[in-house]
Design an enzyme around this catalytic site. Structure first.
Site, mmCIF file in Angstrom:
data_model
loop_
_atom_site.group_PDB
_atom_site.id
_atom_site.type_symbol
_atom_site.label_atom_id
_atom_site.label_comp_id
_atom_site.label_asym_id
_atom_site.label_seq_id
_atom_site.Cartn_x
_atom_site.Cartn_y
_atom_site.Cartn_z
ATOM 1 C CG ASP A 181 31.810 120.273 -43.978
ATOM 2 O OD1 ASP A 181 32.531 120.353 -42.943
ATOM 3 O OD2 ASP A 181 30.713 120.370 -44.415
HETATM 4 P P1 NAP Z 1 31.313 123.933 -46.318
HETATM 5 O O1 NAP Z 1 31.662 123.171 -45.336
HETATM 6 O O2 NAP Z 1 30.225 124.420 -46.217
HETATM 7 O O3 NAP Z 1 32.649 125.320 -45.880
HETATM 8 C C1 NAP Z 1 31.985 126.028 -45.692
HETATM 9 C C2 NAP Z 1 33.286 127.792 -45.579
HETATM 10 O O4 NAP Z 1 33.864 128.669 -46.272
HETATM 11 C C3 NAP Z 1 32.931 127.623 -44.029
HETATM 12 O O5 NAP Z 1 34.054 126.880 -43.051
HETATM 13 C C4 NAP Z 1 33.089 129.312 -43.567
HETATM 14 O O6 NAP Z 1 34.614 129.801 -42.940
HETATM 15 C C5 NAP Z 1 33.462 129.863 -45.000
HETATM 16 N N1 NAP Z 1 32.637 131.113 -45.691
HETATM 17 C C6 NAP Z 1 32.420 131.650 -45.623
HETATM 18 N N2 NAP Z 1 31.663 132.616 -45.435
HETATM 19 C C7 NAP Z 1 33.163 133.081 -46.194
HETATM 20 C C8 NAP Z 1 33.746 134.486 -46.863
HETATM 21 N N3 NAP Z 1 32.733 135.426 -47.060
HETATM 22 N N4 NAP Z 1 34.758 134.274 -47.321
HETATM 23 C C9 NAP Z 1 35.300 133.236 -46.802
HETATM 24 N N5 NAP Z 1 35.823 131.674 -46.103
HETATM 25 C C10 NAP Z 1 34.251 131.694 -45.853
HETATM 26 O O7 NAP Z 1 31.902 124.360 -47.937
HETATM 27 P P2 NAP Z 1 32.497 122.497 -48.469
HETATM 28 O O8 NAP Z 1 33.745 122.306 -48.861
HETATM 29 O O9 NAP Z 1 31.619 123.596 -49.997
HETATM 30 O O10 NAP Z 1 31.441 122.168 -48.256
HETATM 31 C C11 NAP Z 1 30.053 121.854 -48.893
HETATM 32 C C12 NAP Z 1 29.325 121.344 -48.435
HETATM 33 O O11 NAP Z 1 27.647 121.405 -47.904
HETATM 34 C C13 NAP Z 1 29.357 119.173 -47.939
HETATM 35 O O12 NAP Z 1 29.875 119.206 -46.467
HETATM 36 C C14 NAP Z 1 28.355 119.398 -48.895
HETATM 37 O O13 NAP Z 1 28.354 117.486 -48.282
HETATM 38 C C15 NAP Z 1 27.443 120.082 -48.254
HETATM 39 N N6 NAP Z 1 25.915 119.828 -49.381
HETATM 40 C C16 NAP Z 1 26.421 120.407 -50.448
HETATM 41 C C17 NAP Z 1 25.345 120.568 -51.662
HETATM 42 C C18 NAP Z 1 25.332 120.123 -53.039
HETATM 43 O O14 NAP Z 1 24.661 119.958 -53.555
HETATM 44 N N7 NAP Z 1 26.678 121.182 -53.869
HETATM 45 C C19 NAP Z 1 23.928 120.101 -51.253
HETATM 46 C C20 NAP Z 1 24.244 119.527 -49.711
HETATM 47 C C21 NAP Z 1 24.340 120.182 -49.390
HETATM 48 P P3 NAP Z 1 34.205 130.685 -41.799
HETATM 49 O O15 NAP Z 1 33.115 130.903 -41.590
HETATM 50 O O16 NAP Z 1 35.713 130.895 -40.264
HETATM 51 O O17 NAP Z 1 34.322 132.082 -42.573
#
Ligand code: NAP
Length: 457
Positions: A384
């Site tokens: 994301d």
């Molecule tokens: P993300 O959008 O959740 O994407 C994570 C990606 O990691 C997934 O598409 C997954 O694809 C891949 N993945 C999972 N396990 C893996 C592994 N072992 N090896 C390689 N790839 C792996 O992560 P992000 O870009 O960090 O975004 C964070 C999201 O969380 C945002 O939408 C944010 O708004 C939300 N959020 C964050 C917080 C905070 O405080 N940080 C709080 C609430 C919400 P595959 O399954 O294809 O591997």
């Protein structure tokens, strides 16, 4: 004399809490900030233990030993990835403790508390109780003991508002008739149910925002406890906790371009991928050798870690790969998005654990202008936070969320296991762009192989 020492220890503890909090705002000083807060807490405990009203130390010592043993074991055993649910559990305990103090005070003094203290105790019990059950549900959802999706039923909002009205009604009745113990215990029971009902409809993925809100309630409950039992350090620490928790929730929502009401009532995380701008519809795979060659001969490589790096526990091997590249004369940077991962500072904590130097970490505003000068951006389990739809597609549910603009670098290599979606459940057009290559596999495995291949390139 001991009274003066207690007050003095509270004063120093409060100063340490404030300085500690300030230091937490930067990775360089965060560790020292934690240490200051720990010393502050120790001082506050020692000061409290010297209170002359304490008649026996048996229960206190027993509590200290049992609590320290459980806390120590949790700190050792809980993996980094389970930190959010563990934090939720700690909130539940903290809020329950505040709640118990309120119950004990009411039980002891009842109508003799006086108007001011009675109101403080009511606030403490109300917030403490709803935070206890709310945090327990948050923890259970994150640990997948309860289903992670929104749990809703018809008329839920009406039901929730009705029970909130009952709790507030009991609160008001108690102010008029302080001796009405039935109203006190009714308010307590309803607040426990309300906390449960409040968090059930929220998806697990939104729990970090909810937790930081609950953290803020727990802080306010502690501040109310401070007023109820005349304890200055509780008033100061509780207020700090209350407001910092609230500000953190607001900042997290801002970084996700969402409102708090949208988080609480929006059931995010269950969306589809309507309207995503996906060119061509094909993802291009990149081979390990190709990826390694691109990196080894680049002038600048930017690593973009995300939630997948945390689940794969790939931080150490990324750090190793960064060292190998630097030895080859490549400039290496790490781009850290404020909401990458699942809790605030998630990536900073992991990269610090792997000893990545702070000078290599760049925030969103610093690194975005640098992407056009970047030869290769390596996206490690992020999705994301690098979705260009947030910038380009006003119809996207994440439109307006600030992103790391990796698509503007010359080449992008995405490390993920397959075609899994991110937290928002949306398709990511980045993966379909011409300058993007997908390197499938667990991030830790892929990076370990890249270390070897880059060395040989
Ligand atoms: P993300 O959008 O959740 O994407 C994570 C990606 O990691 C997934 O598409 C997954 O694809 C891949 N993945 C999972 N396990 C893996 C592994 N072992 N090896 C390689 N790839 C792996 O992560 P992000 O870009 O960090 O975004 C964070 C999201 O969380 C945002 O939408 C944010 O708004 C939300 N959020 C964050 C917080 C905070 O405080 N940080 C709080 C609430 C919400 P595959 O399954 O294809 O591997």
């Amino acid at each position: 004399m001991t009274h003066y020492f207690t007050e003095f220890s509270y004063l120093v503890a409060s100063i340490l809490f404030i300085l500690g909090m300030k230091s937490l705002s930067h990775p360089d000083t965060a560790r020292r900030g934690m240490q200051m807060a720990e010393v502050g807490m120790l001082l506050a405990i020692i000061g409290t233990l010297l209170n002359r009203e304490i008649v026996s130390y048996q229960w206190i010592v027993a509590g200290l030993i049992i609590g320290s043993l459980i806390g120590g074991a949790i700190a050792q055993l809980v993996p980094m990835t389970a930190l959010p649910q563990q934090t939720a559990l700690s909130h539940a305990f903290g809020a329950f403790a505040a709640c118990l103090v309120g119950i004990a005070e009411y039980h002891r003094h009842g109508a003799d508390l006086g108007e001011f203290k009675l109101v403080a105790i009511n606030i403490e019990v109300l917030l403490g109780a709803l935070t206890t059950t709310g945090s327990l549900v948050a923890s259970a959802k994150l640990q997948e003991i309860l289903p992670g999706g929104p749990m809703t039923f018809r008329g839920q909002n009406v039901f929730n508002l009705s029970i909130l009205a009952i709790a507030l009604g009991a609160f008001g009745y108690l102010c008029a008739f302080p001796g009405a113990a039935v109203a006190f215990y009714l308010m307590l029971a309803v607040a426990f149910v309300f906390g449960f009902m409040l968090v059930m409809p929220i998806a697990a993925a939104d729990m970090p925002v909810v937790m930081s809100l609950l953290n803020s309630y727990a802080g306010l409950a502690a501040a109310a406890t401070g007023f109820a039992i005349d304890n200055n350090v509780l008033i100061i620490a509780g207020t700090l906790n209350g407001f910092s928790g609230f500000m953190l929730s607001v900042l997290m929502c801002k970084a996700m371009n969402r409102s708090i009401t949208n988080v609480i009532f929006g059931a995010f995380g269950s969306g589809g991928s309507e309207g995503a701008i996906v060119n061509g519809g094909e993802m291009r795979e990149v081979g390990l050798e190709d990826a390694a060659t691109q990196m080894a001969y680049a002038r600048q490589v930017v690593f973009v870690p995300g939630y997948g790096m945390a689940t794969a526990q790939a931080q150490h091997v990324v750090s190793e790969l960064s060292d190998v590249l630097e030895q080859k004369g490549v400039t290496v940077k790490f781009a850290v998005h404020p909401v990458a991962g699942r809790m605030p500072g998630h990536m900073n904590v992991l990269l610090a654990e792997a000893n990545v130097p702070y000078e290599q970490l760049y925030e969103l505003e610093q690194i975005n202008p640098d992407f056009p000068n970047t030869d290769v951006s390596i996206v490690i389990g992020a999705n994301d936070v690098v979705n260009p739809d947030a910038r380009d597609n006003p119809a996207s549910p994440i439109a307006g969320m600030p992103i790391l603009e990796v698509d503007r670098s010359r080449s992008v290599i995405v490390l993920k296991r397959g075609k899994g979606k991110g937290f928002s459940g949306l398709e990511n057009p980045l993966f379909f762009k011409e300058n993007t290559g997908m390197l499938y596999g667990d991030a830790k495995d892929s990076l370990a192989k890249l270390v070897i291949a880059v060395r040989q390139a």
